[in-house]
Design an enzyme around this catalytic site. Structure first.
Site, PDB file in Angstrom:
ATOM      1  CB  CYS A  71      -0.905  -0.050   1.230  1.00 59.73           C
ATOM      2  SG  CYS A  71      -1.755   1.483   1.603  1.00 59.73           S
TER       3      CYS A  71
ATOM      4  CB  CYS B 141       0.306   1.714   4.099  1.00 60.13           C
ATOM      5  SG  CYS B 141      -1.406   1.171   3.952  1.00 60.13           S
TER       6      CYS B 141
END
Length: 104
Positions: free
Chosen positions: A31, A34
């Site tokens: 991600c 993230c």
């Protein structure tokens, strides 16, 4: 130095959720957002020392009932005395900071 605890099991997650104030970062290695918010989460762990900062990789700790609730990453859950008091999804530093401040 980061104070973020990287949880690797359901049992560890359960243990940390019982702390007085906890913020959990549910994320994944793949991600991009993230990875972008991770240094901010680390920095905030040094500023908000009354919180336990926990990181959970949803691909590694994927059988916990709470992890199964996660629909997007990053998602942040906030707990006070074992009860979830807030949550939000997205890599938003301002929201992360304001939610921490609201739960001190």
């Amino acid at each position: 130095m980061s104070k973020v605890i990287h949880v690797t099991s359901n049992e560890e997650l359960d243990k940390y959720l019982q702390h007085q104030r906890v913020v959990v970062d549910f994320s994944a290695e793949w991600c991009g957002p993230c990875r972008a918010i991770a240094p901010v989460f680390d920095k905030l762990s040094n500023e908000f020392t009354t919180f336990t900062f926990v990181h959970v990789d949803i691909d590694k700790v994927n059988t916990h009932p709470i992890v199964k609730e996660i629909r997007s990453v990053p998602t942040f859950y906030f707990y006070v005395n074992g009860a979830k008091v807030s949550e939000f999804s997205g890599a938003n530093e301002a929201t992360l900071r304001s939610t921490l401040e609201a739960n001190i």
